[in-house]
Design an enzyme around this catalytic site. Structure first.
Site, short mmCIF file in Angstrom:
data_model
loop_
_atom_site.label_atom_id
_atom_site.label_comp_id
_atom_site.label_asym_id
_atom_site.label_seq_id
_atom_site.Cartn_x
_atom_site.Cartn_y
_atom_site.Cartn_z
N TRP A 242 11.03 59.28 -44.56
CA TRP A 242 10.97 60.48 -43.72
C TRP A 242 10.27 60.11 -42.41
CZ3 TRP A 242 6.60 64.30 -43.31
CH2 TRP A 242 6.97 65.41 -42.51
N ARG B 104 -0.01 61.48 -45.09
CA ARG B 104 0.72 61.33 -43.82
C ARG B 104 -0.08 60.50 -42.81
NH1 ARG B 104 3.67 67.20 -44.24
NH2 ARG B 104 4.76 66.51 -46.10
N ASP C 220 13.42 55.59 -50.77
CA ASP C 220 13.64 57.04 -50.86
C ASP C 220 14.10 57.58 -49.51
OD1 ASP C 220 13.22 59.70 -52.25
OD2 ASP C 220 12.00 59.97 -50.45
N TYR D 153 16.85 63.72 -43.74
CA TYR D 153 15.94 62.85 -42.96
C TYR D 153 16.60 62.20 -41.75
CZ TYR D 153 12.62 62.88 -46.94
OH TYR D 153 11.76 63.23 -47.94
#
Ligand code: NAP
Length: 262
Positions: A21, A188, A42, A47
């Protein structure tokens, strides 16, 4: 790279994979991660990274366990099939290893979605069915809607700042042999810059092992069964650092300190 079984499939996946992402780089970071054993990648239809993932695995498809997701607004039967076809095209592969429902959608019956997922398995378009951001009751409902397949994983947020899944979801998934794929494991990026009490503790522990903050955090996350983590990293140094969070283990005492003091 240490591996863990995906659900009860017998398939082994690495305890550190590669999230995509907001991934902005090209093929090199992903290929580096794969070469270091982080061969679980992933992505998601939403995305915008399926093309670059597809490009990165050209010629090495068989070395990679590829996970993508169908968006919550595409959970009607025909939409699921169409979304999978489009992901396969963008990824330039024949079969998605793990197809995950990105978020539950209360407006669409999960039984309809799961029928479509089973159809994708029987057509050979996907191998395994997973969910993401599902509570325990939503996971149970999804499982009950399946007739011949099993839910093999639930991808959920898990990091030092959000440990909610420790209460019910991890124990449930452990008892049902459903893998937990921890997203945003590095908060993040925040855990790595914050001068917080948590940060000080992680640094103190890291010193003992000569490991960085991100490595201690990833090691702490993956010390729990059945959890694997998928940090996202554009930078080659970050990829190397994250992959080296495996193949050693924090002591029980240090895991307990992080559990109790953060
Ligand atoms: P994350 O992995 O917790 O953090 C990514 C950030 O940390 C990036 O800014 C990255 O920088 C930085 N970073 C990575 N390794 C580092 C290191 N060793 N030292 C310092 N900084 C480091 O956040 P995330 O992207 O939200 O989560 C990971 C993956 O989980 C996603 O990419 C996605 O695949 C998945 N996810 C799923 C959902 C869902 O709803 N299912 C939601 C969110 C995320 P650089 O990129 O500059 O290297």
């Amino acid at each position: 790279m240490q591996k863990k079984e995906l659900g009860k499939t017998g398939v082994m996946i690495p305890e550190i994979g590669l999230g995509t992402w907001q991934y902005k780089d090209g093929e090199r970071p992903l290929r580096l991660g794969i070469s270091l054993g982080a061969n679980l990648i992933d992505t998601a239809e939403i995305y915008g990274t399926e093309e670059i993932v597809g490009k990165s695995i050209e010629g090495i498809r068989e070395q990679v366990f590829l996970a993508t997701k169908v968006s919550a607004q595409h959970l009607h039967h025909e939409d699921v099939i169409r979304a999978a076809e489009a992901s396969l095209r963008r990824l330039k592969i024949k079969t998605i290893d793990l197809y995950q429902v990105h978020w539950p959608n209360p407006r669409i019956p999960i039984s309809e979605t799961m029928k479509a997922m089973e159809e994708l398995v029987s057509r050979g378009m996907i191998k395994y069915i997973g969910v993401s951001n599902f509570s325990v009751s939503e996971t149970k409902e999804a499982q009950e809607a399946l007739s011949s397949e099993r839910i093999v994983s639930n991808q959920v947020q898990y990091n030092l700042d959000d440990r909610e899944i420790e209460n019910e979801l991890i124990p449930y998934c452990k008892s049902e042999k459903i893998s937990v794929i921890a997203y945003s494991p590095l908060s993040r990026g925040d855990v790595l810059v914050k001068r917080s009490k948590k940060g000080v503790l992680i640094d103190e522990i890291g010193k003992k092992y000569q490991k960085s903050r991100s490595q201690v955090v990833l090691n702490w996350i993956t010390s729990r069964d059945p959890v694997v983590a998928i940090p996202k990293a554009d930078k080659l140094d970050h990829v190397r650092e994250n992959c080296a969070a495996s193949d050693w283990r924090l002591s029980h005492d240090d895991i307990r300190r992080i559990d109790e003091e953060t």
